[in-house]
Design an enzyme around this catalytic site. Structure first.
Site, short mmCIF file in Angstrom:
data_model
loop_
_atom_site.label_atom_id
_atom_site.label_comp_id
_atom_site.label_asym_id
_atom_site.label_seq_id
_atom_site.Cartn_x
_atom_site.Cartn_y
_atom_site.Cartn_z
N ASP A 219 -17.58 10.35 -44.80
CA ASP A 219 -16.19 10.07 -45.14
C ASP A 219 -15.40 11.38 -45.23
O ASP A 219 -15.88 12.37 -45.79
CB ASP A 219 -16.15 9.35 -46.49
N GLU A 284 -16.22 10.74 -39.79
CA GLU A 284 -14.84 10.28 -39.82
C GLU A 284 -14.00 11.55 -39.91
O GLU A 284 -13.80 12.10 -40.99
CB GLU A 284 -14.58 9.38 -41.03
#
Length: 554
Positions: A219, A284
């Site tokens: 993330d 990401e």
């Protein structure tokens, strides 16, 4: 329309799929754990519920599951505010439940990727509670990014940085210092120049690798390092009306995509490589150029980075062609496969992005065939195989996305629990007789449930099952299948061929606004809308895609 090959665009040639390179051509299904399956009737999805539904995912035909955070958390941001990285939040089950789930998944041939949240912790994390209790300049505060304020009495934030969720990225504490949070105030950013932070996350990686996870989705992979001196961006919503987050993927920000972040991944890669079975990590990451994004990928860093340009492509042949060409060219440069994605837990579902209603569903089905015919790895978001639209009319009081309180924008509409069966909401989300669901599903979803679509010719679920089976079995779509060769077509139509072992598969997508005749590509084996057989060839409707198979005689 007949085949007339243009110059082939060479994608990376993949080795035959093995245990170590399974991720190169995998189809990964994203499970938003809170909204997938509820085992105990409390209205919240959990790990035992997921375990019960694993046969459905195996039969769908995916290779791996990506699980959103299930760690101990106050759930201010759906679990992306982690208070304990080595335990399961009670709302999702226990560590034993996780162990049972991953063992069952592996027994069914499914691999498990877990979300890792390294940019920030929860404000309830023991490190941060200790930091608040300690004095400025203490060892406890050094793990985070605390700074003195500006102004005569330090009453102004240290710089002009903004939260991705809207508003300033700084919050002042009782003793006058400020701490950085690029997201919600309940998500304080870690100081990744601190050796204790780096050592902690290396240990967290090993903890989950030891439990058998096959990979990690990182993330905010671009965010851990901030520019030295914490310089101003130079503009803000307050001064120009333009949000800094608009630069994501388009320009430089002093708190994202700093060169030093790559040191972190060069330290992580040997850890992943030390475990058997091809353990992987996907970023990401947002960067201002394709070249900077490509730096996250390589034999000494991460295995993949999401290609969000494909998700952001507009419904036009030119837009898709440009995105695909760029992504495949980048894949060749870095020697790693492209990752394709149409929806996820942060973006409006693509049925709605493409026009909603019948037109949106028609286009979404065509886009799925386009994506699944491309070389590389495809990520599906739960419910897209059912053709679910965004839920746009959730009552404000039920929305839980923290960005909604700051900006009025909400991601809750793509997080509504998916329907499995039954005539009434929540459509089999929980055990028999359960009526609870943390977000309400609309009445129109009754006809979109797994049970309502299973075995129904032409349903979106059966389209996905067919496409995933063909993708797994067809030589031209396998990991070592052929490069993309674009074919000459009429305006508004995309067609490309992939070939291997004397077989060819051609994907044709009609974005032209009028039906087109398709001829010369072989026999149709999958279509997002019914084809009309004619002489010559077949008539492909508007907003539709089809796969054609050609094999040697005999």
């Amino acid at each position: 329309m007949t085949a007339s090959p243009s110059a082939p665009l060479t994608a990376r040639s993949c080795a035959p799929l093995t245990d170590d390179d399974w991720w190169r051509a995998a189809v990964v299904y994203q499970v938003y754990v809170r909204s997938f399956a509820d085992s105990d009737g409390d209205g919240i999805g959990d790990l035992p519920g997921l375990r019960d539904r694993l046969p459905y995912l195996r039969d769908l035909g995916v290779d791996a599951l990506w699980l959103t955070p299930f760690y101990t958390s106050p759930m201010i941001d759906g679990g992306y505010d982690v208070a304990d990285y080595r335990d399961v939040d009670p709302s999702f089950g226990t560590l034993a439940d996780f162990d049972h789930m991953i063992a069952e998944a592996h027994a069914l041939g499914l691999r498990i990727i877990v979300d890792l949240v390294p940019n920030h912790t929860s404000s309830a994390h023991p490190w941060f509670t200790a930091a608040l209790a300690a004095a400025p300049g203490s060892a406890e505060r050094a793990r985070y990014l605390f700074a003195e304020g500006r102004g005569e009495h330090g009453e102004l934030p240290p710089n002009d940085w903004e939260s991705i969720f809207g508003g300033p990225a700084w919050t002042r504490v009782a003793d006058g210092q400020w701490y950085l949070h690029l997201f919600d105030p309940a998500q304080p950013d870690l100081n990744w120049r601190h050796p204790e932070v780096r050592a902690e996350f290396e240990d967290i990686l090993r903890f989950w690798l030891d439990r058998g996870v096959d990979g990690f989705r990182i993330d905010v992979a671009h965010g851990m390092i901030k520019a030295e001196g914490l310089p101003d961006v130079g503009f803000s919503t307050m001064t120009t009306g333009r949000r800094q987050s608009e630069l994501l993927g388009k320009g430089r920000l002093p708190y994202f995509d700093q060169d030093e972040v790559h040191e972190i991944y060069r330290a992580w890669r040997p850890i992943l490589d030390s475990y058997p079975g091809g353990r992987m990590a996907v970023a990401e990451a947002w960067a201002e150029t394709p070249q900077r994004l490509a730096r996250y990928i390589g034999p000494d860093e991460l295995h993949q980075a999401f290609s969000f340009d494909f998700l952001d492509a507009t419904w036009s042949a030119d837009s898709f062609r440009k995105v695909i060409d760029t992504a495949l060219a980048e894949a060749t440069i870095v020697g790693a496969p492209t990752t394709w994605v149409l929806s996820n837990h942060d973006k409006q579902r693509h049925v709605t992005r493409y026009g909603d209603g019948e037109i949106g569903l028609r286009r979404a089905r065509a886009a799925s065939l386009l994506m699944l015919a491309l070389p590389g790895c495809a990520y599906l978001y739960q419910g897209e195989e059912l053709g679910l639209p965004e839920v746009l009319d959730l009552p404000d009081e039920l929305r839980q996305d923290p960005s909604f309180r700051r900006t009025g924008e909400s991601r809750d509409g793509c997080r509504v629990p998916i329907p499995f069966s039954g005539e009434l909401a929540p459509y089999g989300f929980g055990p028999a007789g359960s009526e609870l669901s943390w977000l309400p599903a609309p009445a129109t979803w009754r006809v979109l449930s797994v049970a309502a679509q299973t075995g129904v010719p032409g349903s979106t679920l059966e389209l996905y099952r067919t496409a995933l089976r063909i993708r797994r079995e067809h030589p031209a779509l396998a990991a070592d299948g052929g490069a993309v060769t674009w074919l000459e077509t009429g305006p508004g139509v995309l067609a490309f061929r992939r070939a291997a072992d004397d077989t060819e598969l051609t994907c044709v997508v009609n974005l032209s606004g009028a039906p087109v005749t398709v001829d010369g590509y072989g026999q149709p084996i999958a279509a997002s809308a019914p084809l009309t057989e004619q002489s010559p060839g077949h008539l492909l409707p508007i907003d539709a895609a089809a796969w054609f198979d050609r094999r040697p005689a005999g």
